[in-house]
Scaffold this active site. Structure first.
Site, PDB file in Angstrom:
ATOM      1  N   LYS A   1       0.008   4.323  -0.257  1.00 56.14           N
ATOM      2  CA  LYS A   1      -0.853   5.459   0.194  1.00 56.14           C
ATOM      3  C   LYS A   1      -0.517   6.659  -0.652  1.00 56.14           C
ATOM      4  O   LYS A   1      -0.393   6.384  -1.980  1.00 56.14           O
ATOM      5  CB  LYS A   1      -0.216   5.832   1.512  1.00 56.14           C
ATOM      6  CG  LYS A   1      -0.437   4.533   2.573  1.00 56.14           C
ATOM      7  CD  LYS A   1      -0.129   4.751   3.954  1.00 56.14           C
ATOM      8  CE  LYS A   1      -0.059   3.451   4.773  1.00 56.14           C
ATOM      9  NZ  LYS A   1      -0.143   3.398   6.141  1.00 56.14           N
TER      10      LYS A   1
ATOM     11  N   GLU B   1      -5.161  -4.982  10.562  1.00 62.10           N
ATOM     12  CA  GLU B   1      -4.048  -3.998  10.899  1.00 62.10           C
ATOM     13  C   GLU B   1      -4.653  -3.279  12.248  1.00 62.10           C
ATOM     14  O   GLU B   1      -5.311  -2.276  12.106  1.00 62.10           O
ATOM     15  CB  GLU B   1      -4.280  -3.015   9.884  1.00 62.10           C
ATOM     16  CG  GLU B   1      -4.017  -3.700   8.354  1.00 62.10           C
ATOM     17  CD  GLU B   1      -3.553  -2.620   7.303  1.00 62.10           C
ATOM     18  OE1 GLU B   1      -2.326  -2.829   6.780  1.00 62.10           O
ATOM     19  OE2 GLU B   1      -4.277  -1.533   7.101  1.00 62.10           O
TER      20      GLU B   1
ATOM     21  N   SER C   1       3.473  -1.916  10.591  1.00 62.84           N
ATOM     22  CA  SER C   1       5.197  -2.002  10.606  1.00 62.84           C
ATOM     23  C   SER C   1       5.841  -3.213  10.445  1.00 62.84           C
ATOM     24  O   SER C   1       6.536  -3.744  11.130  1.00 62.84           O
ATOM     25  CB  SER C   1       5.470  -1.665  12.073  1.00 62.84           C
ATOM     26  OG  SER C   1       4.778  -0.264  12.406  1.00 62.84           O
TER      27      SER C   1
ATOM     28  N   GLU D   1      -6.840   4.520   7.820  1.00 63.14           N
ATOM     29  CA  GLU D   1      -6.833   6.081   7.413  1.00 63.14           C
ATOM     30  C   GLU D   1      -8.028   6.627   6.726  1.00 63.14           C
ATOM     31  O   GLU D   1      -8.533   7.416   7.036  1.00 63.14           O
ATOM     32  CB  GLU D   1      -5.571   6.093   6.680  1.00 63.14           C
ATOM     33  CG  GLU D   1      -4.333   5.825   7.531  1.00 63.14           C
ATOM     34  CD  GLU D   1      -3.318   5.614   6.636  1.00 63.14           C
ATOM     35  OE1 GLU D   1      -3.169   5.456   5.324  1.00 63.14           O
ATOM     36  OE2 GLU D   1      -2.160   5.006   7.488  1.00 63.14           O
TER      37      GLU D   1
ATOM     38  N   GLY E   1       2.489   2.201  10.933  1.00 63.16           N
ATOM     39  CA  GLY E   1       3.310   3.268  10.720  1.00 63.16           C
ATOM     40  C   GLY E   1       4.035   3.842  12.006  1.00 63.16           C
ATOM     41  O   GLY E   1       4.755   4.923  12.077  1.00 63.16           O
TER      42      GLY E   1
ATOM     43  N   ASN F   1       1.037  -1.187   0.044  1.00 68.47           N
ATOM     44  CA  ASN F   1      -0.100  -0.173   0.082  1.00 68.47           C
ATOM     45  C   ASN F   1       0.865   1.216  -0.001  1.00 68.47           C
ATOM     46  O   ASN F   1       1.508   1.539   1.134  1.00 68.47           O
ATOM     47  CB  ASN F   1      -1.104   0.125   1.258  1.00 68.47           C
ATOM     48  CG  ASN F   1      -1.729   1.061   1.441  1.00 68.47           C
ATOM     49  OD1 ASN F   1      -1.949   2.010   0.522  1.00 68.47           O
ATOM     50  ND2 ASN F   1      -2.476   1.331   2.473  1.00 68.47           N
TER      51      ASN F   1
ATOM     52  N   HIS G   1      -9.672   0.936   4.942  1.00 68.70           N
ATOM     53  CA  HIS G   1      -8.124   1.025   5.727  1.00 68.70           C
ATOM     54  C   HIS G   1      -8.516   1.982   6.839  1.00 68.70           C
ATOM     55  O   HIS G   1      -9.438   2.972   6.794  1.00 68.70           O
ATOM     56  CB  HIS G   1      -7.259   1.473   4.670  1.00 68.70           C
ATOM     57  CG  HIS G   1      -5.878   1.711   5.303  1.00 68.70           C
ATOM     58  ND1 HIS G   1      -5.497   2.687   6.067  1.00 68.70           N
ATOM     59  CD2 HIS G   1      -4.811   0.794   5.032  1.00 68.70           C
ATOM     60  CE1 HIS G   1      -4.278   2.369   6.290  1.00 68.70           C
ATOM     61  NE2 HIS G   1      -3.696   1.299   5.930  1.00 68.70           N
TER      62      HIS G   1
HETATM   63  C1  PEP Z   1      -0.854   0.022   6.236  1.00 71.59           C
HETATM   64  O1  PEP Z   1      -1.183   1.468   6.507  1.00 71.59           O
HETATM   65  O2  PEP Z   1      -1.780  -0.606   5.614  1.00 71.59           O
HETATM   66  C2  PEP Z   1       0.475  -0.310   6.948  1.00 71.59           C
HETATM   67  C3  PEP Z   1       0.365  -1.692   7.312  1.00 71.59           C
HETATM   68  O3  PEP Z   1       1.301   0.615   7.265  1.00 71.59           O
HETATM   69  P1  PEP Z   1       2.939   0.244   7.687  1.00 71.59           P
HETATM   70  O4  PEP Z   1       3.289  -1.002   7.274  1.00 71.59           O
HETATM   71  O5  PEP Z   1       3.612   1.409   7.346  1.00 71.59           O
HETATM   72  O6  PEP Z   1       2.720   0.186   9.084  1.00 71.59           O
END
Ligand code: PEP
Length: 252
Positions: free
Chosen positions: A11, A169, A215, A99, A175, A9, A97
Site C-alpha cells: 500500500k 478480500e 488480516s 481501497e 486491516g 501489498n 482492491h
Molecule cells: C489488503 O489490503 O489487501 C489486505 C489483505 O490487508 P491486511 O492484510 O492488512 O488486512
C-alpha cells in the site's frame, strides 16, 4: 496445475530505504519454495525499478504494481500506464482492491477497462473482490462477489483468463485484525471457483489461483492455506515486516 501464491501489498507505506531493507531481509530469509509456489511483491510505484533490480537474483519472487490506469496513455496527470509498468519489469498488477473501489471511486466498468489494459500489455492481473460487512450480515455475499467477478473479468476469453488471479478480500477483514474463519474463506473460494467453472469450464476453474486477503498473519495463514480452494494470500499489514511475511511464506 494451479499455483500457490503469497503476495505482498505494501500500500502507501515505506520509503525507498525501508523498501530496500525489507527486500534484503526477505532475500536473506527466503525458504526454498518448491514447484508451483511463488511470492509476489507489490510496492508503491516509486519503488518498482529499485525492487526489480533487487529481485533479479530471486527466481521465485515476482514484481507487481498496485494499480494502473485504464487508458493507454495521454493527459492523465499523476497516473501510470500498464505499458510503463511492463517497461519497468513489472509482471503482475493488482486491480479492484477495495481501497481503490472505495476511496478512488473505481467502478466495475473502469475496472474492466483496467483489466484490458493490463492484459493487452502483457501483465498478469490480481483481481480483487470482497463484500462489506453489511452484505455479509445480510447473507448476500455470494451474489455480491459473483457480480463483481462477472463485471470485472467475464468479458475475457479463455486464453486471457489464464493471466488472472482472483483475490477474495472481505472488506470487514482488511486491516481490522478480524480474519474470515477458514470455513468462511473456503466457502467463498469454492463459490468463486464454481462461478468461474460455469463460465469457463471446470479445467479453467481448477487452474485458477484464488487468494485470500484480510488480516492474514503467520498465526492463521497455515489454517487458511490448508483449505482446498485457498491457494495462498494477498497480505497487507503483515507484508511490511520481514519476519511476519516470511512466516506467511513458510505457511504456504
Ligand atoms: C489488503 O489490503 O489487501 C489486505 C489483505 O490487508 P491486511 O492484510 O492488512 O488486512
Amino acid at each position: 496445475m494451479r499455483k500457490k501464491i503469497v503476495a505482498a501489498n505494501w500500500k502507501m507505506n515505506l520509503d525507498l530505504n525501508q523498501g530496500a531493507e525489507l527486500i534484503n531481509d526477505l532475500f536473506n530469509g527466503m525458504p526454498e519454495l518448491g514447484d508451483n509456489k511463488l511470492v509476489v511483491i507489490a510496492p508503491p510505484y516509486i519503488h518498482l525499478t529499485q525492487t526489480a533490480e533487487q529481485l533479479a537474483g530471486m527466481a521465485d519472487v515476482h514484481l507487481a504494481a498496485q494499480n494502473c490506469h485504464y487508458e493507454a496513455s495521454g493527459a492523465f496527470t499523476g497516473e501510470i500506464s500498464a505499458a510503463m509498468l511492463k517497461s519497468a519489469e513489472v509482471e503482475y498488477v493488482i486491480i479492484g482492491h477495495s481501497e481503490r473501489r472505495e476511496y478512488f471511486k473505481e467502478d466495475d466498468a473502469m475496472l474492466a477497462k483496467k483489466v484490458n489494459q493490463a492484459l493487452s500489455n502483457g501483465l498478469k492481473v490480481i483481481f480483487c473482490c470482497g463484500e462489506p460487512l453489511s452484505v455479509r450480515d445480510a447473507g448476500t455475499q455470494n451474489s455480491h462477489i459473483e457480480n463483481q467477478i462477472k463485471a470485472g473479468i467475464f468479458h475475457l476469453g479463455d486464453a486471457q483468463l489464464k493471466n488472472i488471479v482472483i483475490a477474495y478480500e472481505p472488506i470487514w477483514a482488511i486491516g481490522t485484525g478480524r480474519t474470515a474463519s477458514s470455513q468462511q474463506a473456503q466457502d467463498m473460494h469454492a463459490h468463486i471457483r464454481n462461478v468461474i467453472a460455469a463460465r469457463y469450464g471446470a479445467d479453467a476453474a481448477n487452474n485458477m489461483s484464488i487468494l485470500y486477503g484480510g488480516s492474514c498473519k503467520p498465526s492463521n495463514a497455515a489454517e487458511l492455506f490448508a483449505c482446498p480452494d485457498v491457494d495462498g494470500g494477498l497480505i497487507g499489514g503483515a507484508s511490511l515486516k520481514a519476519e511476519e511475511f516470511l512466516g506467511i511464506i513458510e505457511a504456504m
